[in-house]
Design a protein around this motif. Structure first.
Motif, mmCIF file in Angstrom:
data_model
loop_
_atom_site.group_PDB
_atom_site.id
_atom_site.type_symbol
_atom_site.label_atom_id
_atom_site.label_comp_id
_atom_site.label_asym_id
_atom_site.label_seq_id
_atom_site.Cartn_x
_atom_site.Cartn_y
_atom_site.Cartn_z
ATOM 1 N N GLU A 1 0.887 -1.101 0.117
ATOM 2 C CA GLU A 1 0.170 -0.084 -0.025
ATOM 3 C C GLU A 1 0.816 1.204 -0.200
ATOM 4 O O GLU A 1 0.671 2.233 -0.519
ATOM 5 C CB GLU A 1 -1.048 -0.156 1.105
ATOM 6 C CG GLU A 1 -2.207 -0.925 1.071
ATOM 7 C CD GLU A 1 -2.688 -1.082 -0.308
ATOM 8 O OE1 GLU A 1 -3.287 0.032 -0.825
ATOM 9 O OE2 GLU A 1 -2.860 -2.164 -0.897
ATOM 10 N N GLN A 2 2.042 1.293 0.804
ATOM 11 C CA GLN A 2 2.807 2.341 0.797
ATOM 12 C C GLN A 2 3.441 2.615 -0.448
ATOM 13 O O GLN A 2 3.554 3.580 -1.029
ATOM 14 C CB GLN A 2 3.925 2.133 1.856
ATOM 15 C CG GLN A 2 3.548 2.456 3.476
ATOM 16 C CD GLN A 2 4.630 2.118 4.407
ATOM 17 O OE1 GLN A 2 5.631 1.393 3.999
ATOM 18 N NE2 GLN A 2 4.620 2.934 5.635
ATOM 19 N N THR A 3 3.587 1.463 -1.176
ATOM 20 C CA THR A 3 4.564 1.820 -2.409
ATOM 21 C C THR A 3 3.750 2.185 -3.541
ATOM 22 O O THR A 3 4.312 2.849 -4.280
ATOM 23 C CB THR A 3 5.027 0.156 -2.768
ATOM 24 O OG1 THR A 3 6.195 -0.393 -1.897
ATOM 25 C CG2 THR A 3 5.726 0.025 -4.141
ATOM 26 N N LYS A 4 2.492 1.704 -3.707
ATOM 27 C CA LYS A 4 1.299 2.496 -4.454
ATOM 28 C C LYS A 4 1.470 3.968 -4.201
ATOM 29 O O LYS A 4 1.500 4.776 -5.163
ATOM 30 C CB LYS A 4 0.091 1.808 -4.347
ATOM 31 C CG LYS A 4 -0.291 0.379 -4.727
ATOM 32 C CD LYS A 4 -1.665 0.094 -4.307
ATOM 33 C CE LYS A 4 -1.642 -1.545 -4.666
ATOM 34 N NZ LYS A 4 -2.823 -2.075 -4.164
ATOM 35 N N GLY A 5 1.609 4.166 -3.050
ATOM 36 C CA GLY A 5 1.744 5.873 -2.526
ATOM 37 C C GLY A 5 2.924 6.330 -3.047
ATOM 38 O O GLY A 5 3.042 7.585 -3.511
ATOM 39 N N HIS A 6 4.093 5.728 -2.956
ATOM 40 C CA HIS A 6 5.285 6.379 -3.691
ATOM 41 C C HIS A 6 5.189 6.623 -5.084
ATOM 42 O O HIS A 6 5.737 7.359 -5.491
ATOM 43 C CB HIS A 6 6.570 5.161 -3.251
ATOM 44 C CG HIS A 6 6.520 4.982 -1.873
ATOM 45 N ND1 HIS A 6 7.488 3.948 -1.385
ATOM 46 C CD2 HIS A 6 6.128 5.304 -1.031
ATOM 47 C CE1 HIS A 6 7.307 3.715 0.001
ATOM 48 N NE2 HIS A 6 6.390 4.794 0.439
ATOM 49 N N ALA A 7 4.767 5.479 -5.880
ATOM 50 C CA ALA A 7 4.648 5.852 -7.238
ATOM 51 C C ALA A 7 3.749 7.049 -7.701
ATOM 52 O O ALA A 7 3.910 7.750 -8.463
ATOM 53 C CB ALA A 7 3.876 4.555 -7.888
ATOM 54 N N ILE B 1 16.638 3.380 -0.623
ATOM 55 C CA ILE B 1 16.748 4.541 0.583
ATOM 56 C C ILE B 1 18.136 5.225 -0.363
ATOM 57 O O ILE B 1 18.217 6.437 -0.168
ATOM 58 C CB ILE B 1 17.369 3.724 1.927
ATOM 59 C CG1 ILE B 1 16.174 3.435 2.574
ATOM 60 C CG2 ILE B 1 18.122 4.897 2.700
ATOM 61 C CD1 ILE B 1 16.657 2.490 3.644
ATOM 62 N N ALA B 2 18.908 4.457 -0.873
ATOM 63 C CA ALA B 2 20.161 5.094 -1.733
ATOM 64 C C ALA B 2 19.254 5.871 -2.863
ATOM 65 O O ALA B 2 19.990 7.244 -2.928
ATOM 66 C CB ALA B 2 20.830 4.115 -2.299
ATOM 67 N N ALA B 3 18.499 5.633 -3.362
ATOM 68 C CA ALA B 3 18.086 6.307 -4.688
ATOM 69 C C ALA B 3 17.059 7.611 -4.281
ATOM 70 O O ALA B 3 17.224 8.453 -4.653
ATOM 71 C CB ALA B 3 17.344 5.458 -5.527
ATOM 72 N N GLU C 1 9.726 17.637 -0.348
ATOM 73 C CA GLU C 1 8.801 17.191 0.783
ATOM 74 C C GLU C 1 8.370 15.700 0.598
ATOM 75 O O GLU C 1 8.511 14.630 1.380
ATOM 76 C CB GLU C 1 7.854 18.241 0.940
ATOM 77 C CG GLU C 1 7.500 18.375 2.582
ATOM 78 C CD GLU C 1 6.364 19.729 2.393
ATOM 79 O OE1 GLU C 1 5.386 19.325 2.810
ATOM 80 O OE2 GLU C 1 7.105 20.658 2.578
ATOM 81 N N LEU C 2 7.903 15.535 -0.655
ATOM 82 C CA LEU C 2 7.357 14.374 -1.041
ATOM 83 C C LEU C 2 8.420 13.145 -1.035
ATOM 84 O O LEU C 2 8.061 12.118 -0.590
ATOM 85 C CB LEU C 2 6.595 14.273 -2.605
ATOM 86 C CG LEU C 2 5.402 15.097 -2.589
ATOM 87 C CD1 LEU C 2 5.194 15.430 -4.110
ATOM 88 C CD2 LEU C 2 4.173 14.595 -2.016
ATOM 89 N N GLU D 1 9.393 6.118 4.839
ATOM 90 C CA GLU D 1 8.604 4.930 5.168
ATOM 91 C C GLU D 1 9.538 3.962 4.600
ATOM 92 O O GLU D 1 9.416 2.628 4.986
ATOM 93 C CB GLU D 1 7.367 5.079 3.963
ATOM 94 C CG GLU D 1 6.417 5.950 4.450
ATOM 95 C CD GLU D 1 5.155 6.149 3.553
ATOM 96 O OE1 GLU D 1 4.196 7.015 3.887
ATOM 97 O OE2 GLU D 1 5.187 5.634 2.358
ATOM 98 N N GLU D 2 10.439 4.199 3.685
ATOM 99 C CA GLU D 2 11.417 3.062 3.258
ATOM 100 C C GLU D 2 12.474 2.650 4.501
ATOM 101 O O GLU D 2 12.618 1.632 4.635
ATOM 102 C CB GLU D 2 12.442 3.490 2.141
ATOM 103 C CG GLU D 2 11.625 4.045 0.953
ATOM 104 C CD GLU D 2 10.802 3.095 0.001
ATOM 105 O OE1 GLU D 2 10.384 1.847 0.387
ATOM 106 O OE2 GLU D 2 10.511 3.430 -1.033
ATOM 107 N N VAL D 3 12.807 3.858 4.998
ATOM 108 C CA VAL D 3 13.620 3.527 6.562
ATOM 109 C C VAL D 3 12.974 2.554 7.424
ATOM 110 O O VAL D 3 13.294 1.720 8.024
ATOM 111 C CB VAL D 3 14.170 4.907 6.738
ATOM 112 C CG1 VAL D 3 14.861 4.497 8.179
ATOM 113 C CG2 VAL D 3 15.310 5.561 5.966
ATOM 114 N N GLU D 4 11.643 3.218 7.708
ATOM 115 C CA GLU D 4 10.832 2.326 8.538
ATOM 116 C C GLU D 4 10.677 0.874 8.412
ATOM 117 O O GLU D 4 10.558 0.119 9.013
ATOM 118 C CB GLU D 4 9.322 2.938 8.860
ATOM 119 C CG GLU D 4 9.455 4.448 9.605
ATOM 120 C CD GLU D 4 8.214 5.522 9.495
ATOM 121 O OE1 GLU D 4 7.208 4.837 8.786
ATOM 122 O OE2 GLU D 4 8.400 6.390 9.713
ATOM 123 N N THR D 5 10.227 0.893 7.031
ATOM 124 C CA THR D 5 10.089 -0.464 6.531
ATOM 125 C C THR D 5 11.287 -1.440 6.875
ATOM 126 O O THR D 5 11.250 -2.532 7.120
ATOM 127 C CB THR D 5 9.649 -0.524 5.011
ATOM 128 O OG1 THR D 5 8.613 0.102 4.825
ATOM 129 C CG2 THR D 5 9.551 -2.089 4.357
#
Ligand code: FE
Ligand code: FE
Length: 174
Positions: free
Chosen positions: A50-56, A114-116, A134-135, A142-146
């Motif tokens: 679900e988070q990844t869909k938000g990232h896209a 995280i690198a990218a 900001e985005l 979220e990547e760090v938390e995951t």
């Protein structure tokens, strides 16, 4: 493809690469969730889907503001990382060992992201793209938390896998 001249061009190329990476992950995460035996791990993959869909979507928003298209680039690194995840799924393994391998693959993915995101954040800052910055920061968090959640999950799952090694279960002979 037009010549890449300046930092804005590099920024857009890197964002396209990330958009491809996120899009590939949206397809891969449901398979990883299905393959996971630990319900916590499976839920973790579902949540990150679900988070990844938000990232896209955030990337789409950034492209819209730049008046550019996010498509046209394939992230070969993510393709390879996902292939490694698929190997973990297909391998003849005990449930515990497979979960440990899924975590290993997923953490490589998170570290790549995280690198990218760190890189494109630096570009956004230099280019004065404050809204994008900001985005990108929200996604990076979220990547760090995951990644942290995966480390936590590994703490119990790796121990279970360690014990499974000495006493193979019936499921390991599938
Ligand atoms: Fe992501
Ligand atoms: Fe991620």
């Amino acid at each position: 493809m037009p010549k890449i001249n300046n930092l804005r061009d590099v920024y857009i190329e890197q964002l396209k690469d990330l958009y491809s990476a996120e899009s590939q992950l949206i397809k891969a995460l449901p398979k990883m969730a299905k393959a996971a035996t630990s319900t916590d791990l499976a839920q973790g993959f579902e949540d990150h889907l679900e988070q990844t869909k938000g990232h896209a979507e955030r990337l789409e928003e950034i492209f819209e503001a730049l008046d550019e298209k996010p498509t046209g680039k394939k992230c070969k690194a993510m393709e390879g990382l996902i292939k490694e995840g698929a190997e973990a799924i297909e391998e003849d393994a005990s449930d515990e060992a497979r979960d440990a391998m899924l975590i290993a693959a997923a953490q490589r993915v998170e570290h790549y992201e995280i690198a990218a995101y760190g890189t494109v954040k630096t570009y956004a800052k230099l280019l004065g793209e404050d809204d994008a910055l900001e985005l990108l920061e929200e996604t990076l968090q979220e990547e760090v938390e995951t990644d942290e959640k995966l480390t936590e999950a590994a703490e119990s799952i790796n121990v279970e896998a360690e014990e499974a090694e000495e006493e193979p279960t019936a499921s390991s002979k599938r």
